[in-house]
Design an enzyme around this catalytic site. Structure first.
Site, PDB file in Angstrom:
ATOM      1  N   ARG A  53       0.809  -1.221   0.000  1.00 43.64           N
ATOM      2  CA  ARG A  53       0.000   0.000   0.000  1.00 43.64           C
ATOM      3  C   ARG A  53       0.843   1.272   0.000  1.00 43.64           C
ATOM      4  O   ARG A  53       0.301   2.370  -0.055  1.00 43.64           O
ATOM      5  CB  ARG A  53      -0.943   0.025   1.211  1.00 43.64           C
ATOM      6  CG  ARG A  53      -2.228  -0.753   0.998  1.00 43.64           C
ATOM      7  CD  ARG A  53      -3.279  -0.397   2.029  1.00 43.64           C
ATOM      8  NE  ARG A  53      -3.684   1.001   1.964  1.00 43.64           N
ATOM      9  CZ  ARG A  53      -4.573   1.562   2.789  1.00 43.64           C
ATOM     10  NH1 ARG A  53      -5.124   0.838   3.753  1.00 43.64           N
ATOM     11  NH2 ARG A  53      -4.890   2.837   2.684  1.00 43.64           N
ATOM     12  N   LYS A  54       2.159   1.118   0.051  1.00 43.22           N
ATOM     13  CA  LYS A  54       3.016   2.290   0.037  1.00 43.22           C
ATOM     14  C   LYS A  54       3.308   2.722  -1.403  1.00 43.22           C
ATOM     15  O   LYS A  54       2.951   2.046  -2.360  1.00 43.22           O
ATOM     16  CB  LYS A  54       4.317   1.995   0.794  1.00 43.22           C
ATOM     17  CG  LYS A  54       4.082   1.588   2.244  1.00 43.22           C
ATOM     18  CD  LYS A  54       3.248   2.606   3.000  1.00 43.22           C
ATOM     19  CE  LYS A  54       3.128   2.316   4.489  1.00 43.22           C
ATOM     20  NZ  LYS A  54       2.239   1.194   4.806  1.00 43.22           N
TER      21      LYS A  54
END
Length: 381
Positions: A179-180
């Site tokens: 999710r980064k």
């Protein structure tokens, strides 16, 4: 379904992983070293140490900073629970402080009020990619003789006062979770300008082994390693590092694309007076790891109803950033904590989909659905 996030991985990364697998060296090795060198150069730090994830990066940073039982570390409750957990891992106590309403970042004024004779450090989080005021906290730490550690899990590619996050303080921890902004599947990195920290971090991530695998492999004479202190198995693999090198090459472009999407959201939502938008003051450059809006108390629709309506239309969203002191693991030990701003932000904020590549029609679908829901609730925009 439009997801909340997804990693931007292409054939470049797949080929890099494939090529690395075929070398026969797939654990921590030459690719990890190359990734560290490139990441340090990108951030402007002297050194970078790759680890298995950002939580292990925070844990090792606590250790090298000398934090242990009896110590207190000030941090935001409004952060993923790993922030507080890393403090607990070394036997120290997390002291939760309030955040600023506009930025969701730690408030230096409130943080100072919570300093005691047992305070050893401040763990500063750059929340959802928006840099916190590093200078204010560094001044605070200098004045009270405290360590400053940055939780930059979300902040790869962000910048503070003209410099990339990663070079401002002694220990800065990054995440490469899917999710980064960039991802290695999972993984983390610690940047530092201190050679003593750099050397000890490398020891600690590999069971305190005095000689790493690559040095032994390349040696022309027999070498026997020693384990000089109790360490951990917090290594990154060369497969992950190969992917990370390719991701790092694209980081600035990815950030540019994410900022375009954020701008489209800004433009669509600025006309709705009960929505608070993420600010970006001069000197603060966000990578928009997430796009978070705040429903003001004047909102005629509650947060959960709006999220469900979006989900019914095939649009994922997430609640505002969690408050660790409200989680079961911390609730009993922090019952006396009063953080009204943090709690309100968690309860009234929504994180919207943002990823690369995100098509214009997907952005329009989200913003139009948002407005349509409000109109059907008899709200005039």
């Amino acid at each position: 379904m439009i997801p909340i996030a997804k990693p931007y991985l292409t054939e470049d990364e797949a080929q890099a992983a494939y090529d690395t697998i075929l070398t026969g060296w797939i654990t921590q090795g030459p690719k990890v070293q190359k990734f560290e060198e490139k990441f340090a150069a990108y951030t402007g730090a002297k050194y970078a140490v790759a680890v298995s994830n950002c939580t292990t990066a925070l844990h090792l940073s606590m250790i090298v900073a000398g934090i242990g039982p009896g110590d207190e570390v000030i941090c935001p409750s409004m952060s993923y629970i790993a922030t507080a957990n890393a403090i607990q891992y070394v036997g120290a106590t997390p002291v939760f402080a309030e955040v600023q309403q506009a930025t969701c970042n730690l408030d230096p004024i409130d943080a100072e009020k919570r300093i005691t004779k047992n305070t050893k450090a401040i763990l500063l989080v750059h929340q959802i990619g928006m840099p916190a005021d590093i200078e204010a906290f560094q001044e605070l730490c200098d004045r009270y003789n405290l360590k400053l550690i940055e939780d930059a899990a979300c902040a790869a590619g962000s910048a503070y006062k003209g410099r990339k996050i990663g070079s401002h303080s002694e220990l800065v921890c990054f995440s490469f979770h899917p999710r980064k902004v960039i991802s290695t599947g999972d993984g983390g990195m610690i940047t530092t300008n201190r050679e003593d920290y750099y050397n000890r971090l490398k020891l600690l991530r590999q069971h305190g082994m005095s000689v790493n695998d690559r040095v032994r492999h390349e040696a022309s004479r027999i070498i026997f390693e020693d384990h000089v202190e109790v360490g951990y198995n917090y290594r990154m693999t060369d497969i992950q590092a190969a992917v990370g090198i390719k991701q790092l090459e694209k980081l600035d472009w990815i950030v540019e694309e994410r900022r375009k999407i954020a701008s489209a959201y800004h433009e669509a939502f600025k006309v709705i007076d009960f929505i608070g938008l993420p600010p970006e003051e001069e000197g603060y450059f966000s990578n928009y790891q997430s796009y978070c809006i705040y429903l003001k108390p004047s909102s005629p629709i509650d947060r959960n109803t709006l999220m469900q309506e979006l989900l019914d239309r095939g649009i994922a969203s997430r609640r505002g950033i969690m408050n660790s002191h409200r989680e079961t693991a911390y609730r009993d030990s922090h019952r006396s904590v009063e953080l009204p701003i943090s709690e309100d932000l968690q309860d009234r904020s929504i994180i919207l989909p943002l990823y690369v590549p995100m098509r214009e029609d997907e952005i329009s679908l989200i913003t139009n659905a948002f407005k349509d829901i409000l109109i059907k609730k008899t709200i005039v925009i």
